[in-house]
Design a protein around this motif. Structure first.
Motif, PDB file in Angstrom:
ATOM      1  N   GLU A 103       0.819  -1.213   0.000  1.00  0.00           N
ATOM      2  CA  GLU A 103       0.000   0.000   0.000  1.00  0.00           C
ATOM      3  C   GLU A 103       0.856   1.267   0.000  1.00  0.00           C
ATOM      4  N   HIS A 131      -6.420   4.293  -5.610  1.00  0.00           N
ATOM      5  CA  HIS A 131      -6.887   3.183  -4.776  1.00  0.00           C
ATOM      6  C   HIS A 131      -7.889   3.617  -3.709  1.00  0.00           C
ATOM      7  N   GLU A 132      -8.286   4.889  -3.704  1.00  0.00           N
ATOM      8  CA  GLU A 132      -9.272   5.347  -2.727  1.00  0.00           C
ATOM      9  C   GLU A 132     -10.675   4.966  -3.204  1.00  0.00           C
ATOM     10  N   MET A 133     -11.542   4.584  -2.261  1.00  0.00           N
ATOM     11  CA  MET A 133     -12.899   4.148  -2.567  1.00  0.00           C
ATOM     12  C   MET A 133     -13.912   5.081  -1.892  1.00  0.00           C
ATOM     13  N   ASP A 135     -16.525   4.594  -0.284  1.00  0.00           N
ATOM     14  CA  ASP A 135     -17.035   4.182   1.028  1.00  0.00           C
ATOM     15  C   ASP A 135     -15.956   4.181   2.109  1.00  0.00           C
ATOM     16  N   GLY A 136     -14.764   4.666   1.780  1.00  0.00           N
ATOM     17  CA  GLY A 136     -13.691   4.736   2.759  1.00  0.00           C
ATOM     18  C   GLY A 136     -12.886   3.461   2.907  1.00  0.00           C
ATOM     19  N   SER A 137     -13.128   2.474   2.059  1.00  0.00           N
ATOM     20  CA  SER A 137     -12.439   1.193   2.179  1.00  0.00           C
ATOM     21  C   SER A 137     -11.103   1.153   1.436  1.00  0.00           C
ATOM     22  N   GLY A 138     -10.762   2.238   0.750  1.00  0.00           N
ATOM     23  CA  GLY A 138      -9.534   2.249  -0.042  1.00  0.00           C
ATOM     24  C   GLY A 138      -8.314   2.634   0.773  1.00  0.00           C
ATOM     25  N   ARG A 142      -7.873   6.310   3.233  1.00  0.00           N
ATOM     26  CA  ARG A 142      -9.258   5.961   3.560  1.00  0.00           C
ATOM     27  C   ARG A 142     -10.207   7.137   3.317  1.00  0.00           C
ATOM     28  N   LYS A 144     -13.239   9.388   1.622  1.00  0.00           N
ATOM     29  CA  LYS A 144     -14.622   9.050   1.329  1.00  0.00           C
ATOM     30  C   LYS A 144     -15.254  10.108   0.423  1.00  0.00           C
ATOM     31  N   GLN A 187     -19.091  -3.976  -5.895  1.00  0.00           N
ATOM     32  CA  GLN A 187     -18.299  -2.772  -5.614  1.00  0.00           C
ATOM     33  C   GLN A 187     -19.028  -1.466  -5.932  1.00  0.00           C
ATOM     34  N   ALA A 190     -18.422   1.180  -3.398  1.00  0.00           N
ATOM     35  CA  ALA A 190     -17.059   1.687  -3.308  1.00  0.00           C
ATOM     36  C   ALA A 190     -16.696   2.582  -4.486  1.00  0.00           C
TER      37      ALA A 190
END
Length: 213
Positions: A103, A131-133, A135-138, A142, A144, A187, A190
Motif C-alpha cells: 500500500e 486506490h481510494e474508494m 465508502d472509505g475502504s480504499g 481511507r 470518502k 463494488q 465503493a
C-alpha cells in the motif's frame, strides 16, 4: 533518472491517444491489451490509460482534463519501483506487513511524481488516489465521497477492471464480462455508480477480450 525526458515522452503519447480517441470513436479500443497472466507493469499502465480515456470521453470530459487523466494513469504505479518484487510477484496471500508495504507504493509514487516537472494537479490526484474508494475502504488515506475527485474515480474503475482481468495467477483472472458483473454486484458502494454504469455501457455487451460463441 531523466524526469524531463520521461514527462515529455508521456505527454506526447497521451496527447496522441486523446486526439485519436476524440476524432475516431473506436481508435483506441484495439489497444486494450488483455493478456492472461501477463506480469508486465507496462501492459497494465497502458490498459488503465486506454480504459480511463474511453470512460472520460463518454463522461464528456474536455481534452485538457483527459490529458491530465491519461498522464496520471500512465504513471499511476510508478511507486511500485520502490516495492520489492518478492512482494509484487508473490502468488500466495500477503502477510499484513507485506500488504502494508504494498500500500505504500501510492506514497512512494506521489513523492516521485512531485519531482517530475509541471505535472497537472489532476495527474497528481490520480497517482495519489487511484486506490481510494467512495465508502472509505480504499488506501492509503481511507478517503470518502467528495474527497475523491472525478479523475481519480475514473482511474479507480479502470484500475480495478484491468486487475480483475489480468491477475498474477492466470487461472484466477476473470473474463471481461465477469469482471464487469463482479464490479457491478460487489463494488457499487465503493465506486462512483454513475461512472461505473457509464463504463459498462461504453465497453458494451461484449467487452474487449471477450470470446463470443
Amino acid at each position: 533518472s531523466r524526469p524531463h525526458e520521461v514527462v515529455a515522452c508521456a505527454r506526447d503519447m497521451v496527447s496522441d491517444m486523446v486526439g485519436s480517441l476524440l476524432h475516431e470513436k473506436d481508435a483506441l479500443i484495439h489497444l486494450v491489451n488483455v493478456k492472461e497472466g501477463d506480469e508486465s507493469a507496462q501492459y497494465h499502465a497502458l490498459n488503465v490509460t486506454v480504459l480511463s480515456l474511453l470512460l472520460a470521453r463518454e463522461a464528456g470530459l474536455d481534452p485538457e482534463a483527459m490529458r491530465a487523466l491519461g498522464l496520471g494513469t500512465l504513471l499511476h504505479d510508478i511507486g511500485k519501483a520502490e516495492v520489492p518484487s518478492r512482494i509484487l510477484l508473490k502468488r500466495e496471500p500477503w502477510t499484513p506487513a507485506e500488504r502494508g508495504f504494498y500500500e505504500q507504493h501510492v506514497i512512494y509514487g506521489v513523492n516521485m511524481a512531485k519531482q517530475l516537472p509541471d505535472l497537472p494537479q489532476g495527474t497528481l490526484d490520480v497517482i495519489a488516489m487511484h486506490h481510494e474508494m467512495l465508502d472509505g475502504s480504499g488506501f492509503p488515506n481511507r478517503l470518502k465521497g467528495d474527497a475523491i475527485p472525478p479523475l481519480a474515480r475514473i482511474a479507480a474503475i479502470a484500475n480495478i477492471y484491468d486487475n480483475l482481468c489480468n491477475r498474477l495467477v492466470p487461472e484466477d483472472s476473470l473474463t471481461p464480462a465477469e469482471a464487469l458483473a463482479h464490479m457491478f454486484k460487489h463494488q457499487r458502494g465503493a465506486l462512483d455508480s454513475a461512472l461505473l454504469q457509464l463504463f459498462i455501457r461504453c465497453l458494451g455487451v461484449y467487452p474487449p477480450g471477450s470470446i463470443v460463441q
